[in-house]
Design a protein around this motif. Structure first.
Motif, mmCIF file in Angstrom:
data_model
loop_
_atom_site.group_PDB
_atom_site.id
_atom_site.type_symbol
_atom_site.label_atom_id
_atom_site.label_comp_id
_atom_site.label_asym_id
_atom_site.label_seq_id
_atom_site.Cartn_x
_atom_site.Cartn_y
_atom_site.Cartn_z
ATOM 1 N N VAL A 126 -27.630 -5.027 -1.956
ATOM 2 C CA VAL A 126 -26.683 -5.179 -0.842
ATOM 3 C C VAL A 126 -26.209 -3.800 -0.387
ATOM 4 N N ALA A 127 -25.887 -2.920 -1.337
ATOM 5 C CA ALA A 127 -25.428 -1.571 -0.999
ATOM 6 C C ALA A 127 -26.524 -0.797 -0.256
ATOM 7 N N THR A 128 -27.766 -0.953 -0.688
ATOM 8 C CA THR A 128 -28.891 -0.294 -0.013
ATOM 9 C C THR A 128 -29.021 -0.802 1.422
ATOM 10 N N GLN A 129 -28.935 -2.112 1.592
ATOM 11 C CA GLN A 129 -29.063 -2.699 2.921
ATOM 12 C C GLN A 129 -27.866 -2.350 3.804
ATOM 13 N N LEU A 130 -26.684 -2.235 3.192
ATOM 14 C CA LEU A 130 -25.494 -1.826 3.941
ATOM 15 C C LEU A 130 -25.673 -0.410 4.495
ATOM 16 N N ARG A 131 -26.150 0.501 3.661
ATOM 17 C CA ARG A 131 -26.388 1.877 4.123
ATOM 18 C C ARG A 131 -27.420 1.882 5.256
ATOM 19 N N ARG A 132 -28.451 1.066 5.128
ATOM 20 C CA ARG A 132 -29.468 0.974 6.177
ATOM 21 C C ARG A 132 -28.852 0.457 7.468
ATOM 22 N N ALA A 133 -28.026 -0.606 7.368
ATOM 23 C CA ALA A 133 -27.368 -1.180 8.549
ATOM 24 C C ALA A 133 -26.435 -0.161 9.205
ATOM 25 N N GLN A 134 -25.728 0.605 8.387
ATOM 26 C CA GLN A 134 -24.856 1.658 8.927
ATOM 27 C C GLN A 134 -25.689 2.715 9.651
ATOM 28 N N GLY A 135 -26.826 3.106 9.065
ATOM 29 C CA GLY A 135 -27.702 4.095 9.673
ATOM 30 C C GLY A 135 -28.313 3.613 10.987
ATOM 31 N N GLU A 136 -28.445 2.303 11.122
ATOM 32 C CA GLU A 136 -28.985 1.705 12.352
ATOM 33 C C GLU A 136 -27.883 1.396 13.361
ATOM 34 N N ALA A 137 -26.644 1.804 13.048
ATOM 35 C CA ALA A 137 -25.485 1.594 13.936
ATOM 36 C C ALA A 137 -25.262 0.114 14.245
ATOM 37 N N LEU A 138 -25.419 -0.751 13.215
ATOM 38 C CA LEU A 138 -25.199 -2.191 13.394
ATOM 39 C C LEU A 138 -23.734 -2.594 13.230
ATOM 40 N N GLU A 139 -22.869 -1.648 12.928
ATOM 41 C CA GLU A 139 -21.436 -1.885 12.777
ATOM 42 C C GLU A 139 -21.127 -3.014 11.785
ATOM 43 N N PRO A 140 -21.578 -2.869 10.533
ATOM 44 C CA PRO A 140 -21.344 -3.925 9.555
ATOM 45 C C PRO A 140 -19.869 -4.068 9.174
ATOM 46 N N PHE A 141 -19.493 -5.304 8.856
ATOM 47 C CA PHE A 141 -18.168 -5.594 8.295
ATOM 48 C C PHE A 141 -18.393 -5.842 6.810
ATOM 49 N N GLU A 142 -17.822 -4.995 5.970
ATOM 50 C CA GLU A 142 -18.080 -5.011 4.532
ATOM 51 C C GLU A 142 -17.018 -5.807 3.777
ATOM 52 N N GLN A 143 -17.472 -6.568 2.773
ATOM 53 C CA GLN A 143 -16.577 -7.304 1.878
ATOM 54 C C GLN A 143 -17.117 -7.157 0.456
ATOM 55 N N GLN A 144 -16.351 -6.524 -0.419
ATOM 56 C CA GLN A 144 -16.754 -6.355 -1.811
ATOM 57 C C GLN A 144 -15.945 -7.278 -2.702
ATOM 58 N N GLY A 145 -16.611 -8.004 -3.590
ATOM 59 C CA GLY A 145 -15.937 -8.870 -4.552
ATOM 60 C C GLY A 145 -15.138 -9.984 -3.916
ATOM 61 N N PRO B 16 -8.446 -12.368 7.414
ATOM 62 C CA PRO B 16 -8.163 -11.941 8.791
ATOM 63 C C PRO B 16 -9.190 -10.951 9.343
ATOM 64 N N GLY B 17 -9.709 -10.053 8.489
ATOM 65 C CA GLY B 17 -10.714 -9.099 8.949
ATOM 66 C C GLY B 17 -11.996 -9.795 9.357
ATOM 67 N N LEU B 18 -12.407 -10.782 8.560
ATOM 68 C CA LEU B 18 -13.605 -11.544 8.906
ATOM 69 C C LEU B 18 -13.368 -12.374 10.159
ATOM 70 N N THR B 19 -12.190 -12.953 10.278
ATOM 71 C CA THR B 19 -11.854 -13.724 11.480
ATOM 72 C C THR B 19 -12.009 -12.855 12.721
ATOM 73 N N GLN B 20 -11.509 -11.620 12.657
ATOM 74 C CA GLN B 20 -11.630 -10.704 13.793
ATOM 75 C C GLN B 20 -13.098 -10.367 14.053
ATOM 76 N N PHE B 21 -13.855 -10.085 12.992
ATOM 77 C CA PHE B 21 -15.266 -9.745 13.163
ATOM 78 C C PHE B 21 -16.043 -10.893 13.816
ATOM 79 N N LEU B 22 -15.755 -12.112 13.393
ATOM 80 C CA LEU B 22 -16.494 -13.279 13.886
ATOM 81 C C LEU B 22 -15.934 -13.853 15.176
ATOM 82 N N SER B 23 -14.891 -13.256 15.721
ATOM 83 C CA SER B 23 -14.227 -13.840 16.892
ATOM 84 C C SER B 23 -15.151 -14.001 18.096
#
Length: 147
Positions: free
Chosen positions: A72-91, A128-135
């Motif tokens: 997941v961390a590897t794919q997150l870095r890739r998504a960030q590098g592709e400017a996909l603007e990921p919303f991250e949630q750990q644990g 609330p952060g996910l709610t905003q992301f998915l709005s």
């Protein structure tokens, strides 16, 4: 464990949907709650989630379950590098404890990219952060009242 495709569908009734998908898939659900059910198939590898909320019969979100948090961390870095603007949630706990991030495709469909950490019996709390992301989309796990 191989990566597994994930589809979340919005349904009008969990009991009715579970009864129908038992027949369609020829399988029993892995988890059933009042507002959620999950089927896990090994062939083809699929996690099908059924959620109350959203327009019944529509896709809530898509995703991929990865083997572990490192992937997941590897794919997150890739998504960030592709400017996909990921919303991250750990644990985060949403029917299960997971490390994850969310991105949207070109049409606004949310994709949940995650690693399952542990099962959870507690009811999910709105994020609330996910709610905003998915709005701008059709909803997702733990998005809160608007889902």
């Amino acid at each position: 464990m191989a990566n597994t495709f994930h589809v979340s569908l919005n349904v009008a009734s969990i009991p009715d949907a579970v009864e129908r998908y038992r027949k369609i898939l020829g399988a029993e659900p892995a988890k059933v709650r009042a507002d959620y059910a999950k089927f896990e198939l090994s062939d083809p590898p699929l996690i099908l989630s059924l959620n109350l909320g959203g327009a019944p019969g529509t896709v809530g979100h898509l995703g991929i379950r990865y083997a572990d948090s490192q992937e997941v961390a590897t794919q997150l870095r890739r998504a960030q590098g592709e400017a996909l603007e990921p919303f991250e949630q750990q644990g985060v706990t949403c029917y299960a404890k997971a490390d994850k991030f969310w991105v949207r495709d070109a049409d606004g469909v949310p994709w949940e990219m995650y690693a399952f950490l542990a099962d959870a019996e507690a009811e999910p709390a709105p994020d609330p952060g996910l709610t905003q992301f998915l709005s701008k989309s059709s909803g997702g796990c733990c998005a809160g009242p608007s889902r």
